[in-house]
Design a protein around this motif. Structure first.
Motif, PDB file in Angstrom:
ATOM      1  N   TRP A 116       0.889  -1.154  -0.138  1.00 60.65           N
ATOM      2  CA  TRP A 116      -0.084  -0.199   0.091  1.00 60.65           C
ATOM      3  C   TRP A 116       0.791   1.174  -0.032  1.00 60.65           C
ATOM      4  CZ3 TRP A 116      -5.242   0.256   0.118  1.00 60.65           C
ATOM      5  CH2 TRP A 116      -6.179  -1.192   0.093  1.00 60.65           C
ATOM      6  N   GLY A 117       0.288   2.276  -0.779  1.00 62.40           N
ATOM      7  CA  GLY A 117       0.934   3.687  -0.623  1.00 62.40           C
ATOM      8  C   GLY A 117       0.244   4.282   0.713  1.00 62.40           C
ATOM      9  N   GLN A 118       1.080   5.448   0.857  1.00 59.43           N
ATOM     10  CA  GLN A 118       0.646   6.324   2.046  1.00 59.43           C
ATOM     11  C   GLN A 118      -0.595   6.871   1.925  1.00 59.43           C
ATOM     12  OE1 GLN A 118       2.721   7.216  -0.481  1.00 59.43           O
ATOM     13  NE2 GLN A 118       2.133   9.232  -0.663  1.00 59.43           N
ATOM     14  N   GLY A 119      -1.215   7.109   0.884  1.00 59.70           N
ATOM     15  CA  GLY A 119      -2.495   7.857   0.499  1.00 59.70           C
ATOM     16  C   GLY A 119      -2.071   9.268   0.040  1.00 59.70           C
ATOM     17  N   THR A 120      -3.245   9.714  -0.650  1.00 56.57           N
ATOM     18  CA  THR A 120      -3.189  11.120  -0.960  1.00 56.57           C
ATOM     19  C   THR A 120      -4.567  11.779  -0.689  1.00 56.57           C
ATOM     20  OG1 THR A 120      -2.632  12.752  -2.693  1.00 56.57           O
ATOM     21  CG2 THR A 120      -3.594  10.748  -3.470  1.00 56.57           C
ATOM     22  N   GLN A 121      -4.913  13.017  -0.374  1.00 55.35           N
ATOM     23  CA  GLN A 121      -5.943  13.654   0.296  1.00 55.35           C
ATOM     24  C   GLN A 121      -6.475  14.194  -1.125  1.00 55.35           C
ATOM     25  OE1 GLN A 121      -7.513  13.772   3.477  1.00 55.35           O
ATOM     26  NE2 GLN A 121      -9.234  14.392   1.902  1.00 55.35           N
ATOM     27  N   VAL A 122      -7.818  13.956  -1.376  1.00 57.07           N
ATOM     28  CA  VAL A 122      -8.721  14.539  -2.461  1.00 57.07           C
ATOM     29  C   VAL A 122      -9.803  15.313  -1.563  1.00 57.07           C
ATOM     30  CG1 VAL A 122     -10.298  14.296  -4.137  1.00 57.07           C
ATOM     31  CG2 VAL A 122      -8.062  13.016  -4.196  1.00 57.07           C
ATOM     32  N   THR A 123      -9.735  16.733  -1.903  1.00 55.22           N
ATOM     33  CA  THR A 123     -10.918  17.473  -1.090  1.00 55.22           C
ATOM     34  C   THR A 123     -11.805  18.102  -2.114  1.00 55.22           C
ATOM     35  OG1 THR A 123      -9.513  17.956   0.595  1.00 55.22           O
ATOM     36  CG2 THR A 123     -11.620  19.326   0.348  1.00 55.22           C
ATOM     37  N   VAL A 124     -13.051  18.010  -2.326  1.00 58.36           N
ATOM     38  CA  VAL A 124     -14.079  18.431  -3.287  1.00 58.36           C
ATOM     39  C   VAL A 124     -14.897  19.723  -2.715  1.00 58.36           C
ATOM     40  CG1 VAL A 124     -15.687  18.092  -4.976  1.00 58.36           C
ATOM     41  CG2 VAL A 124     -14.000  16.347  -4.401  1.00 58.36           C
ATOM     42  N   SER A 125     -14.760  20.727  -3.050  1.00 59.53           N
ATOM     43  CA  SER A 125     -15.649  21.691  -2.370  1.00 59.53           C
ATOM     44  C   SER A 125     -16.892  21.722  -3.189  1.00 59.53           C
ATOM     45  CB  SER A 125     -14.903  23.052  -2.466  1.00 59.53           C
ATOM     46  OG  SER A 125     -14.676  23.533  -3.715  1.00 59.53           O
ATOM     47  N   SER A 126     -18.216  22.007  -2.614  1.00 61.51           N
ATOM     48  CA  SER A 126     -19.294  22.142  -3.019  1.00 61.51           C
ATOM     49  C   SER A 126     -19.758  23.467  -3.620  1.00 61.51           C
ATOM     50  CB  SER A 126     -20.396  21.599  -2.389  1.00 61.51           C
ATOM     51  OG  SER A 126     -20.497  22.124  -1.179  1.00 61.51           O
TER      52      SER A 126
END
Length: 126
Positions: A116-126
């Motif tokens: 597994w990788g360490q992850g990357t954050q995805v944020t989606v604003s409305s």
């Protein structure tokens, strides 16, 4: 064992696009099944997309079909996830995962993957 590093996450407005990348350190993804998973706060990690070890089959979660596209570039040791028409509910930490897989299956559960990788954050604003 494969060391994986994700990149490409960030903040985007609803309807926008992001491209995530997962790089394998020291080897190609040849004969490795690779999957993208995501986990939002308070929720279980869920399957997003996966490619078989032979690279000939790709499967998507119903929630992202038609919006996300997974691709693999063995020459660059990179797997990408192009995410279009993003929705607020797509916001999560996205992980890539890999496992040696020689039978041509797409692995869709997180317990099937070993690296597994360490992850990357995805944020989606409305």
């Amino acid at each position: 064992q494969v060391q994986l590093v994700e990149s490409g996450g960030g903040l985007v407005q609803a309807g926008g696009s992001l491209r995530l990348s997962c790089a394998a350190s020291g080897r190609t993804f040849s004969n490795y099944a690779v999957g993208w998973f995501r986990q939002a706060p308070g929720k279980e990690r869920e399957f997003v997309a996966g490619i078989s070890g032979r690279g000939d089959r790709i499967q998507y979660a119903d929630s992202v079909k038609g919006r996300f596209t997974m691709s693999i570039d063995n020459a660059k040791n990179t797997v990408s996830l192009q995410m279009n028409s993003l929705k607020p509910e797509d916001a999560a930490v996205y992980y890539c995962a890999a496992r040696l897989e020689l039978l041509g299956f797409v692995l869709t559960t997180d317990s099937e993957y070993l690296d597994w990788g360490q992850g990357t954050q995805v944020t989606v604003s409305s």
